[in-house]
Enzyme design. Structure first.
Site, PDB file in Angstrom:
ATOM      1  CG  HIS A 283      -0.367   0.258   2.514  1.00 20.95           C
ATOM      2  ND1 HIS A 283      -0.296  -0.693   3.507  1.00 20.95           N
ATOM      3  CD2 HIS A 283       0.189   1.366   3.047  1.00 20.95           C
ATOM      4  CE1 HIS A 283       0.269  -0.176   4.580  1.00 20.95           C
ATOM      5  NE2 HIS A 283       0.577   1.074   4.325  1.00 20.95           N
TER       6      HIS A 283
ATOM      7  CB  SER B  51       2.578   0.367   7.274  1.00 12.80           C
ATOM      8  OG  SER B  51       2.981   1.466   6.483  1.00 12.80           O
TER       9      SER B  51
ATOM     10  CG  ASP C 202      -0.389  -4.086   2.403  1.00  8.80           C
ATOM     11  OD1 ASP C 202       0.249  -3.720   1.400  1.00  8.80           O
ATOM     12  OD2 ASP C 202      -0.766  -3.302   3.299  1.00  8.80           O
TER      13      ASP C 202
END
EC number: 3.4.21.-
Length: 709
Positions: free
Chosen positions: A392, A580, A491
């Site tokens: 992402h 992240s 992801d």
């Protein structure tokens, strides 16, 4: 050392500071999260630490100060914010400390509450009158905090402020005597909101004098150095004046998440991974061995999310600021101060090897920027510069609002509307560019020999991807290229450095399912981006949940037998925007998961302590590919769709089959699809067969208990 022993010992030093004074217009409590207000008098409180006069003050200065105070005294150190509203006008409006003696307004008074064991004839905590002696600025801590605030000055929405999120800066509403209720809006006075003013105000300390005869003389050691991940214990009094009996000297434990400046033994400011509440500012913070680390101050608060970052002013920074008052150099770690009789025994810490392993693993976590617009974290997989991060970061449109993995999946979490994509906006200062440091060595990049794996989701447009490495005690910026982006439910993405400067520190993975309740450390660049000058932060918690899948991925490297394997990790460690792509570590410093997201409530509030990571068991093909980076078919297998994984990561697991239950005496309707009866005839038959049921109610069995709504 056991935390309970540290708590028992540190209770000798933690105090509650109460300041009361006239406030006819109701202005003194502004910028404070709670207060008491009676008959035109306002009362505020904070926490503090008891210190001996003969250690803290030099003889000449002590004689002068204490002579003015009128009696011999011990000292209490607390935050200046609790006394500043009650200072005379000249001291209250000045941005710097005046050379004149500080004075309270007429009618104002200060009291401190101390533990009962400090006075033999009293077993319960008791109040002691105190006098304000001096205010002290801590320049090094103020400068460090100012730099963090100014780093986000280019982004209005992601800027920082000082203070608790319970304080409403917009309308001035404050909680009063009852925590559940709020007073009427108060008139606000104009105050400067520049970074310099906020930093100075937050780090300013107040020195109070208290009668020495009431307090006794306990003993204390001072920590000379602290490292990220070290355990800390804070003793403070949240909402202290609202109910001292309930809240006095409450305990909060955590760890050191980060420190400023990075890589320096002399810390100017510490970021604490600890849960704190309003009123705990001024609380002493102790290490696991009982040594004093520093003083807790008001938190750094992000404006757009309300996230609070707890800050600690190190004891070394305070003593440097008070050098003109000190009797002698502060005692070094492991050496007791020469006052008092009780000294906490210090034993070797068996957790040191584990801490070294965690510090080593932190070198494997890097910072990634894309087009100078967003940043996230990444993990070094091998010595050739292969970096693991989240997809992402590179393709955010696939993980936007309205479904993470397609229109059919909407991840609701406890009423949540969407995942919070933990990539964070970079500071919007187009004129500034990130420096690229020339490498000391040029290794031939193995990435040149890799046949780049392409698929429909891999974009070929120009993207300036740069990775900041932390190796050889320095930071090095390197350009990177996209190697792989997973096009299905995972992801994940892989980057390859264009060149490899020096020797890298690859992460070590643990592919087993982590036991529930075991320690989990999240390492990443959450909240603080490239311009802040901070190394990765570490936040600690436990493995709260491991979601298992019943079918393994259809890969050549993993057994295709039907069996359970960990498909998602949930931890209680804090995960913030920018974190992240970071690593989840166990207590041995081994990676057990890749951070992907946290949760966001439907109202927009981010829930950092509810977060999700991809277990290393799922990432096994990635680590297999990282061994020689030749077999790209391993990566292709990750793109095989998995309905079970998709449902898990969409937070929409498949439902259990419904059990067919019928009410008493209710006839079973025909459900055969081949039944040619019309709806009208079926309904008529239903009425005829159930006619008796509508004449009189059927008495339910005693086994059927109505449920209250």
């Amino acid at each position: 050392m056991d935390v309970s022993k540290v708590v028992s010992f540190s209770r000798n030093f933690a105090v509650l500071v109460k300041v009361e004074g006239p406030d006819p217009k109701g202005l003194k409590m502004r910028k404070h999260a709670f207060h008491q207000y009676h008959s035109g008098n306002a009362t505020l409180s904070a926490s503090g630490i008891l210190l001996p006069r003969d250690i803290f003050l030099s003889g000449e200065v002590a004689a002068k100060v204490l002579f003015e105070a009128g009696q011999d005294m011990a000292l209490v150190l607390t935050v200046a914010s609790v006394v500043e509203p009650f200072l005379t006008l000249g001291h209250r409006t000045s941005s710097s400390i005046s050379q004149d003696p500080v004075k309270l307004i007429p009618g104002a008074m200060i009291e401190i509450m101390v533990e009962g064991q400090l006075k033999s004839e009293k077993e319960a905590p008791f109040w002691v009158p105190a006098q304000l002696l001096s205010l002290v600025d801590v320049p090094v801590s103020s400068a460090a905090l100012q730099s963090l605030i100014e780093a986000s000055s280019g982004s209005k929405d992601s800027g920082w402020d000082i203070g608790w999120s319970l304080v409403s800066a917009a309308n001035g509403s404050q909680p009063s005597i009852n925590i559940e209720h709020y007073s009427k809006p108060l008139m606000q006075l104009d105050e400067p909101h520049n970074a310099n003013f906020m930093a100075k105000s937050a780090t300013r300390m107040a020195i109070l004098g208290v009668p020495l005869s009431l307090l006794g003389q306990p003993s204390m050691n001072f920590a000379s150095s602290s490292s990220k991940g070290d355990t800390l214990v804070a003793l403070g009094s949240p909402f202290g004046i609202l109910s001292p009996v309930n809240f006095f000297n409450s305990v909060s434990t955590g760890s050191i998440a980060n420190s400023y400046p990075s890589g320096s033994l002399k810390k100017s400011l510490m970021i604490a991974d600890v849960r704190c509440l309003p009123g705990m500012e001024g609380a002493p913070v102790f290490a696991k061995n009982g040594h004093l680390i520093g003083i807790l101050i008001r938190p750094l608060r992000q404006k757009n999310s309300g996230v609070e970052i707890q800050l600690v002013v190190p004891w070394g920074a305070i003593t440097t600021a008070c050098s003109h008052l000190l009797l002698e150099e502060p005692s070094v770690e492991g050496k007791a101060s020469q006052w008092g009789s009780e000294v906490l025994s210090v034993k070797s810490d068996a957790s040191i090897p584990a801490q070294v392993a965690i510090e080593k693993a932190m070198e494997s976590v890097c910072l990634i920027t894309v087009n100078d617009g967003v940043w996230a974290s990444g993990i070094i997989l091998n010595e050739h510069g292969l970096i693991l991060t989240n997809a992402h970061l590179l393709e955010p449109w696939r993980y936007g609002k309205g479904g993470v993995y397609g229109e059919g999946f909407k991840p609701y979490v406890l009423g949540a509307e969407e995942f919070s994509s933990t990539g964070s906006k970079f500071w919007e200062q187009k004129s500034q560019t990130l420096p690229r440091k020339a490498p000391r060595n040029h290794y031939s990049s193995v990435g040149e020999n890799i046949r780049e794996y392409k698929h429909n989701f891999l974009q070929t447009g120009h993207r300036d991807i740069r990775v900041r490495l932390c190796h050889l005690d320095s930071w090095t910026w390197c350009p990177a290229n996209v190697v792989y982006i997973c096009k299905e439910q995972l992801d994940i993405a892989l980057l390859q450095l264009e060149y490899v400067p020096g020797k890298l520190q690859p992460i070590t993975a643990n592919f087993s399912s982590p036991p529930l309740g075991t320690t989990a450390h999240v390492v990443g660049h959450g909240l603080f981006g490239p311009r802040c000058g901070l190394s990765p932060s570490i936040c600690s918690g436990v493995v709260a949940k491991v979601v298992h899948a019943k079918r393994r991925l259809n890969t050549q490297s993993i057994s295709q037998e039907v069996a359970e394997f960990p498909a998602m990790l949930e931890t209680t460690a804090a995960v913030h925007p920018g974190g992240s792509g970071g690593a989840v570590l166990n207590s041995s410093g081994h990676m057990i998961g890749l951070v992907t997201s946290n949760a966001r409530h439907g109202a927009g509030t981010v829930i950092p302590h509810l977060n999700f990571s991809i277990p290393c068991a799922v990432l096994a093909p990635i680590f297999k590919f990282a061994e020689d980076m030749q077999n790209t078919t391993i990566l292709q297998t990750l793109d095989q769709p998995s309905e079970e994984l998709s449902s898990i990561w969409a937070l929409m697991p498949s439902l259990s089959p419904k059990t067919e239950q019928s009410l008493p005496n209710l006839p079973k309707l025909l459900k055969d699809g081949n039944n040619k009866q019309t709806k009208g005839s079926q309904f008529a038959k239903f009425i005829a067969e159930t006619q008796d049921m509508f004449v009189k109610p059927t008495k339910l069995s005693r086994d059927v208990i109505p449920s209250k709504l």
